[in-house]
Motif scaffolding. Structure first.
Motif, mmCIF file in Angstrom:
data_model
loop_
_atom_site.group_PDB
_atom_site.id
_atom_site.type_symbol
_atom_site.label_atom_id
_atom_site.label_comp_id
_atom_site.label_asym_id
_atom_site.label_seq_id
_atom_site.Cartn_x
_atom_site.Cartn_y
_atom_site.Cartn_z
ATOM 1 N N ILE A 7 0.840 -1.207 0.000
ATOM 2 C CA ILE A 7 0.000 0.000 0.000
ATOM 3 C C ILE A 7 0.869 1.249 0.000
ATOM 4 C CG2 ILE A 7 -1.611 1.358 1.416
ATOM 5 C CD1 ILE A 7 -2.869 -1.382 2.234
ATOM 6 N N ASP A 8 1.918 1.259 0.822
ATOM 7 C CA ASP A 8 2.834 2.404 0.861
ATOM 8 C C ASP A 8 3.483 2.633 -0.500
ATOM 9 O OD1 ASP A 8 2.228 2.715 3.546
ATOM 10 O OD2 ASP A 8 4.083 1.760 4.261
ATOM 11 N N GLY A 9 3.924 1.564 -1.138
ATOM 12 C CA GLY A 9 4.557 1.661 -2.455
ATOM 13 C C GLY A 9 3.587 2.145 -3.518
ATOM 14 N N MET A 10 2.363 1.630 -3.475
ATOM 15 C CA MET A 10 1.351 2.070 -4.445
ATOM 16 C C MET A 10 1.060 3.554 -4.282
ATOM 17 S SD MET A 10 -1.365 -1.118 -4.326
ATOM 18 C CE MET A 10 -2.637 -0.222 -5.188
ATOM 19 N N ALA A 11 0.920 4.003 -3.046
ATOM 20 C CA ALA A 11 0.614 5.412 -2.787
ATOM 21 C C ALA A 11 1.742 6.313 -3.292
ATOM 22 C CB ALA A 11 0.394 5.628 -1.289
ATOM 23 N N GLU A 12 2.967 5.895 -3.025
ATOM 24 C CA GLU A 12 4.116 6.697 -3.451
ATOM 25 C C GLU A 12 4.265 6.712 -4.971
ATOM 26 O OE1 GLU A 12 8.948 6.634 -2.943
ATOM 27 O OE2 GLU A 12 7.711 5.895 -1.282
ATOM 28 N N ASN A 13 4.166 5.554 -5.605
ATOM 29 C CA ASN A 13 4.356 5.459 -7.060
ATOM 30 C C ASN A 13 3.244 6.150 -7.841
ATOM 31 O OD1 ASN A 13 6.726 3.988 -6.746
ATOM 32 N ND2 ASN A 13 5.666 2.031 -6.817
ATOM 33 N N ALA A 14 2.024 6.092 -7.326
ATOM 34 C CA ALA A 14 0.888 6.670 -8.045
ATOM 35 C C ALA A 14 0.603 8.112 -7.622
ATOM 36 C CB ALA A 14 -0.356 5.817 -7.834
ATOM 37 N N GLY A 15 1.259 8.573 -6.563
ATOM 38 C CA GLY A 15 1.026 9.928 -6.088
ATOM 39 C C GLY A 15 -0.362 10.107 -5.504
ATOM 40 N N ILE A 16 -0.839 9.074 -4.801
ATOM 41 C CA ILE A 16 -2.164 9.126 -4.174
ATOM 42 C C ILE A 16 -2.010 8.897 -2.676
ATOM 43 C CG2 ILE A 16 -3.431 8.407 -6.237
ATOM 44 C CD1 ILE A 16 -3.486 5.552 -5.134
ATOM 45 N N SER A 17 -3.085 9.112 -1.935
ATOM 46 C CA SER A 17 -3.033 8.895 -0.486
ATOM 47 C C SER A 17 -2.969 7.400 -0.178
ATOM 48 C CB SER A 17 -4.257 9.505 0.185
ATOM 49 O OG SER A 17 -5.415 8.765 -0.140
ATOM 50 N N LYS A 18 -2.503 7.106 1.022
ATOM 51 C CA LYS A 18 -2.456 5.703 1.451
ATOM 52 C C LYS A 18 -3.862 5.118 1.544
ATOM 53 C CE LYS A 18 1.931 5.897 3.889
ATOM 54 N NZ LYS A 18 2.639 5.708 5.164
ATOM 55 N N ALA A 19 -4.832 5.935 1.935
ATOM 56 C CA ALA A 19 -6.211 5.466 2.031
ATOM 57 C C ALA A 19 -6.743 5.075 0.656
ATOM 58 C CB ALA A 19 -7.098 6.540 2.654
ATOM 59 N N ALA A 20 -6.437 5.887 -0.359
ATOM 60 C CA ALA A 20 -6.877 5.572 -1.720
ATOM 61 C C ALA A 20 -6.169 4.324 -2.242
ATOM 62 C CB ALA A 20 -6.620 6.754 -2.650
ATOM 63 N N ALA A 21 -4.886 4.188 -1.931
ATOM 64 C CA ALA A 21 -4.129 3.011 -2.359
ATOM 65 C C ALA A 21 -4.681 1.754 -1.688
ATOM 66 C CB ALA A 21 -2.649 3.181 -2.030
ATOM 67 N N LYS A 22 -5.067 1.868 -0.408
ATOM 68 C CA LYS A 22 -5.622 0.718 0.306
ATOM 69 C C LYS A 22 -6.946 0.295 -0.324
ATOM 70 C CE LYS A 22 -7.058 -0.910 4.841
ATOM 71 N NZ LYS A 22 -7.258 -0.587 6.253
ATOM 72 N N LYS A 23 -7.803 1.272 -0.661
ATOM 73 C CA LYS A 23 -9.077 0.956 -1.303
ATOM 74 C C LYS A 23 -8.861 0.292 -2.657
ATOM 75 C CE LYS A 23 -12.230 4.385 0.614
ATOM 76 N NZ LYS A 23 -13.076 5.545 0.315
ATOM 77 N N ALA A 24 -7.893 0.799 -3.415
ATOM 78 C CA ALA A 24 -7.612 0.237 -4.735
ATOM 79 C C ALA A 24 -7.109 -1.199 -4.626
ATOM 80 C CB ALA A 24 -6.590 1.106 -5.470
ATOM 81 N N LEU A 25 -6.200 -1.442 -3.695
ATOM 82 C CA LEU A 25 -5.658 -2.791 -3.524
ATOM 83 C C LEU A 25 -6.738 -3.757 -3.060
ATOM 84 C CD1 LEU A 25 -3.312 -4.771 -3.499
ATOM 85 C CD2 LEU A 25 -2.799 -4.022 -1.168
ATOM 86 N N GLU A 26 -7.545 -3.355 -2.085
ATOM 87 C CA GLU A 26 -8.601 -4.228 -1.591
ATOM 88 C C GLU A 26 -9.628 -4.511 -2.672
ATOM 89 O OE1 GLU A 26 -9.915 -2.326 2.021
ATOM 90 O OE2 GLU A 26 -8.245 -3.172 3.166
ATOM 91 N N SER A 27 -9.934 -3.524 -3.501
ATOM 92 C CA SER A 27 -10.862 -3.725 -4.612
ATOM 93 C C SER A 27 -10.299 -4.733 -5.608
ATOM 94 C CB SER A 27 -11.136 -2.397 -5.315
ATOM 95 O OG SER A 27 -11.929 -2.594 -6.449
ATOM 96 N N LEU A 28 -9.015 -4.614 -5.929
ATOM 97 C CA LEU A 28 -8.361 -5.554 -6.837
ATOM 98 C C LEU A 28 -8.430 -6.969 -6.290
ATOM 99 C CD1 LEU A 28 -6.482 -6.142 -9.321
ATOM 100 C CD2 LEU A 28 -4.586 -5.818 -7.716
ATOM 101 N N LEU A 29 -8.109 -7.128 -5.012
ATOM 102 C CA LEU A 29 -8.109 -8.455 -4.410
ATOM 103 C C LEU A 29 -9.507 -9.061 -4.371
ATOM 104 C CD1 LEU A 29 -5.568 -7.859 -1.491
ATOM 105 C CD2 LEU A 29 -5.145 -8.931 -3.713
ATOM 106 N N ILE A 30 -10.519 -8.239 -4.087
ATOM 107 C CA ILE A 30 -11.907 -8.719 -4.077
ATOM 108 C C ILE A 30 -12.318 -9.189 -5.467
ATOM 109 C CG2 ILE A 30 -14.313 -7.955 -3.861
ATOM 110 C CD1 ILE A 30 -13.331 -6.219 -1.462
ATOM 111 N N ASP A 31 -11.952 -8.413 -6.497
ATOM 112 C CA ASP A 31 -12.313 -8.781 -7.864
ATOM 113 C C ASP A 31 -11.611 -10.055 -8.318
ATOM 114 O OD1 ASP A 31 -14.044 -6.659 -8.099
ATOM 115 O OD2 ASP A 31 -12.633 -5.377 -9.173
ATOM 116 N N ILE A 32 -10.336 -10.205 -7.970
ATOM 117 C CA ILE A 32 -9.600 -11.425 -8.329
ATOM 118 C C ILE A 32 -10.219 -12.626 -7.621
ATOM 119 C CG2 ILE A 32 -7.396 -12.652 -8.066
ATOM 120 C CD1 ILE A 32 -5.991 -9.968 -8.570
ATOM 121 N N GLU A 33 -10.500 -12.483 -6.336
ATOM 122 C CA GLU A 33 -11.100 -13.578 -5.570
ATOM 123 C C GLU A 33 -12.461 -13.969 -6.137
ATOM 124 O OE1 GLU A 33 -12.950 -14.118 -1.124
ATOM 125 O OE2 GLU A 33 -11.053 -13.032 -1.285
#
Length: 90
Positions: A7-33
């Motif tokens: 999450i920290d890496g995603m937030a830094e690389n994409a220039g978004i907040s950690k909260a937004a990165a966490k939502k994006a990652l959790e959404s990805l994992l839910i969709d894959i599952e």
């Protein structure tokens, strides 16, 4: 690397907040599952693909007693690395 590091890496690389990165990652994992639960294959070109495979029931042995046990059939998730990922680590 754990989920927090990712999450920290995603937030830094994409220039978004950690909260937004966490939502994006959790959404990805839910969709894959969800896709895997339906038996679909998930492919990210260049990175890799996930698929579900059936493992048949079989007999095994208890290593402590040597007793034969029955192992139930189950579904397992398989991941196959894509060519870009393979090239990046070699």
């Amino acid at each position: 690397m754990n989920k927090t590091d990712l999450i920290d890496g995603m937030a830094e690389n994409a220039g978004i907040s950690k909260a937004a990165a966490k939502k994006a990652l959790e959404s990805l994992l839910i969709d894959i599952e969800g896709a895997l639960q339906k038996g679909n294959r998930v492919s990210l070109v260049g990175f890799g693909s996930w698929s579900v495979s059936k493992r048949a029931a079989r007999e095994g042995r208890n290593p402590q007693t040597g007793e034969t046990i029955k192992i139930k059939a189950k579904n397992v998730v398989k991941f196959k690395a894509g060519s870009d990922l393979s090239d990046a680590i070699n």
